[in-house]
Design a protein around this motif. Structure first.
Motif, mmCIF file in Angstrom:
data_model
loop_
_atom_site.group_PDB
_atom_site.id
_atom_site.type_symbol
_atom_site.label_atom_id
_atom_site.label_comp_id
_atom_site.label_asym_id
_atom_site.label_seq_id
_atom_site.Cartn_x
_atom_site.Cartn_y
_atom_site.Cartn_z
ATOM 1 N N ALA A 1 0.870 -1.179 0.000
ATOM 2 C CA ALA A 1 0.000 0.000 0.000
ATOM 3 C C ALA A 1 0.906 1.228 0.000
ATOM 4 O O ALA A 1 1.871 1.284 0.762
ATOM 5 C CB ALA A 1 -0.894 0.005 1.234
ATOM 6 N N SER A 2 0.583 2.199 -0.850
ATOM 7 C CA SER A 2 1.461 3.369 -0.953
ATOM 8 C C SER A 2 0.698 4.680 -1.084
ATOM 9 O O SER A 2 1.206 5.642 -1.628
ATOM 10 C CB SER A 2 2.404 3.206 -2.139
ATOM 11 O OG SER A 2 1.655 3.036 -3.329
ATOM 12 N N GLU A 3 -0.514 4.696 -0.574
ATOM 13 C CA GLU A 3 -1.289 5.938 -0.570
ATOM 14 C C GLU A 3 -1.657 6.269 0.858
ATOM 15 O O GLU A 3 -1.921 5.362 1.649
ATOM 16 C CB GLU A 3 -2.562 5.785 -1.396
ATOM 17 C CG GLU A 3 -2.294 5.771 -2.884
ATOM 18 C CD GLU A 3 -3.596 5.791 -3.666
ATOM 19 O OE1 GLU A 3 -4.562 6.426 -3.203
ATOM 20 O OE2 GLU A 3 -3.646 5.166 -4.715
ATOM 21 N N PRO A 4 -1.681 7.543 1.161
ATOM 22 C CA PRO A 4 -1.358 8.689 0.324
ATOM 23 C C PRO A 4 0.152 8.785 0.093
ATOM 24 O O PRO A 4 0.927 8.033 0.698
ATOM 25 C CB PRO A 4 -1.875 9.888 1.125
ATOM 26 C CG PRO A 4 -1.874 9.432 2.538
ATOM 27 C CD PRO A 4 -2.109 7.952 2.511
ATOM 28 N N ALA A 5 0.557 9.707 -0.758
ATOM 29 C CA ALA A 5 1.969 9.879 -1.081
ATOM 30 C C ALA A 5 2.778 10.070 0.201
ATOM 31 O O ALA A 5 2.376 10.794 1.103
ATOM 32 C CB ALA A 5 2.144 11.077 -2.009
ATOM 33 N N GLN B 1 -9.009 1.419 2.637
ATOM 34 C CA GLN B 1 -8.111 2.443 2.091
ATOM 35 C C GLN B 1 -8.777 3.821 2.128
ATOM 36 O O GLN B 1 -8.160 4.804 2.527
ATOM 37 C CB GLN B 1 -7.715 2.101 0.664
ATOM 38 C CG GLN B 1 -6.836 3.145 0.013
ATOM 39 C CD GLN B 1 -6.509 2.807 -1.431
ATOM 40 O OE1 GLN B 1 -6.933 1.794 -1.977
ATOM 41 N NE2 GLN B 1 -5.733 3.665 -2.068
ATOM 42 N N ARG B 2 -10.028 3.898 1.720
ATOM 43 C CA ARG B 2 -10.742 5.182 1.739
ATOM 44 C C ARG B 2 -10.812 5.757 3.149
ATOM 45 O O ARG B 2 -10.637 6.961 3.356
ATOM 46 C CB ARG B 2 -12.157 5.005 1.182
ATOM 47 C CG ARG B 2 -12.206 4.742 -0.301
ATOM 48 C CD ARG B 2 -13.625 4.470 -0.732
ATOM 49 N NE ARG B 2 -13.696 4.111 -2.144
ATOM 50 C CZ ARG B 2 -14.726 3.524 -2.691
ATOM 51 N NH1 ARG B 2 -15.805 3.240 -1.969
ATOM 52 N NH2 ARG B 2 -14.725 3.226 -3.988
ATOM 53 N N TYR C 1 -6.135 -1.923 5.929
ATOM 54 C CA TYR C 1 -5.229 -1.032 5.209
ATOM 55 C C TYR C 1 -4.382 -0.371 6.286
ATOM 56 O O TYR C 1 -4.918 0.296 7.183
ATOM 57 C CB TYR C 1 -6.013 0.027 4.425
ATOM 58 C CG TYR C 1 -5.173 0.809 3.444
ATOM 59 C CD1 TYR C 1 -5.012 0.371 2.135
ATOM 60 C CD2 TYR C 1 -4.549 1.997 3.818
ATOM 61 C CE1 TYR C 1 -4.253 1.092 1.214
ATOM 62 C CE2 TYR C 1 -3.787 2.724 2.901
ATOM 63 C CZ TYR C 1 -3.646 2.258 1.605
ATOM 64 O OH TYR C 1 -2.888 2.977 0.697
ATOM 65 N N LEU D 1 -7.320 7.061 4.056
ATOM 66 C CA LEU D 1 -7.016 8.328 3.397
ATOM 67 C C LEU D 1 -7.735 9.491 4.094
ATOM 68 O O LEU D 1 -7.159 10.566 4.283
ATOM 69 C CB LEU D 1 -7.400 8.280 1.927
ATOM 70 C CG LEU D 1 -6.574 7.325 1.050
ATOM 71 C CD1 LEU D 1 -7.138 7.250 -0.366
ATOM 72 C CD2 LEU D 1 -5.122 7.705 1.035
ATOM 73 N N TRP E 1 3.398 7.734 2.404
ATOM 74 C CA TRP E 1 3.046 6.690 3.353
ATOM 75 C C TRP E 1 3.262 5.342 2.677
ATOM 76 O O TRP E 1 3.103 5.221 1.459
ATOM 77 C CB TRP E 1 1.578 6.817 3.773
ATOM 78 C CG TRP E 1 1.267 8.065 4.549
ATOM 79 C CD1 TRP E 1 1.153 9.323 4.054
ATOM 80 C CD2 TRP E 1 1.030 8.167 5.947
ATOM 81 N NE1 TRP E 1 0.853 10.207 5.059
ATOM 82 C CE2 TRP E 1 0.773 9.525 6.236
ATOM 83 C CE3 TRP E 1 0.995 7.243 6.987
ATOM 84 C CZ2 TRP E 1 0.497 9.969 7.519
ATOM 85 C CZ3 TRP E 1 0.710 7.689 8.270
ATOM 86 C CH2 TRP E 1 0.471 9.035 8.525
ATOM 87 N N SER E 2 3.602 4.305 3.443
ATOM 88 C CA SER E 2 3.741 2.974 2.863
ATOM 89 C C SER E 2 3.357 1.924 3.886
ATOM 90 O O SER E 2 3.431 2.155 5.090
ATOM 91 C CB SER E 2 5.177 2.741 2.375
ATOM 92 O OG SER E 2 6.069 2.782 3.463
ATOM 93 N N GLU F 1 -6.004 12.664 6.084
ATOM 94 C CA GLU F 1 -6.400 14.048 5.805
ATOM 95 C C GLU F 1 -6.732 14.784 7.116
ATOM 96 O O GLU F 1 -6.403 15.958 7.277
ATOM 97 C CB GLU F 1 -7.609 14.048 4.871
ATOM 98 C CG GLU F 1 -7.903 15.393 4.270
ATOM 99 C CD GLU F 1 -9.004 15.304 3.213
ATOM 100 O OE1 GLU F 1 -9.999 16.019 3.376
ATOM 101 O OE2 GLU F 1 -8.850 14.517 2.268
#
Length: 177
Positions: free
Chosen positions: A125-129, A166-167, A144, A170, A131-132, A174
């Motif tokens: 997993a690599s989102e958001p930019a 994932q949503r 996630y 994210l 983060w991994s 935020e």
């Protein structure tokens, strides 16, 4: 590893002293001072739902929209900061959770993520930019988990698609910035 090396050096020095018979004439070779070891930060315990409360990371409306399921209540684990959040369905079963783990070391944040999404059984997993971590999903639910610096975020949901978790992750990123 450094602590193991230092322990081995001390053990050898003790052994040499014992072999020498502890006589005053016995010379003990200089033993290099052990390098100061970095404090090993413990991986925090996994939070559990404890009391009813408000989630500071995600709103009920966000979870309903992003997870696709009605939420009946919110439980929190106030033993972590910010409190971990557990969203229940109308029957009281936990259907989603979000945990923002602020750790003392980057390696600890990575360990939090690796515990939630082991490399052997998850996808990257690599989102958001910036983060991994990892993601996985299936009939038993999805997770996630990502880290950046000393912060890890672990999101679980009973939904089989990891895109739901994932949503939520994210949206949590935020919120925390």
């Amino acid at each position: 590893m450094r602590a193991d090396h230092a322990s081995a050096v001390v053990a050898v020095a003790v052994l040499l002293a014992a072999v020498a018979g502890c006589s005053a004439a016995a010379e003990i070779p200089d033993v290099p001072a052990a390098a100061p070891s970095a404090a090993v930060a413990a991986v925090p315990d996994i939070p559990v739902p404890r009391t009813a409360g408000d989630c500071s990371v995600l709103s009920v409306e966000q979870v309903e929209e992003l997870n696709g399921e009605r939420i009946g209540s919110v439980l929190v684990d106030p033993t972590v900061d910010p409190p971990a959040c557990f969203f229940t369905d109308l029957g009281g079963a936990v259907v989603a959770s979000v945990w923002v783990a602020r750790t003392a070391a980057e390696t600890t944040a990575v360990q939090v993520v690796d515990r939630a999404t082991p490399i052997s059984s998850s996808s990257p997993a690599s989102e958001p930019a910036g983060w991994s971590g990892g993601r996985s999903g299936g009939p038993d639910g999805s997770v996630y988990a990502v880290a950046r610096g000393t912060t890890a975020i672990v999101v679980t949901t009973t939904q089989p698609q990891s895109v739901r978790a994932q949503r939520l992750a994210l949206a949590a990123v935020e919120t925390i910035g």
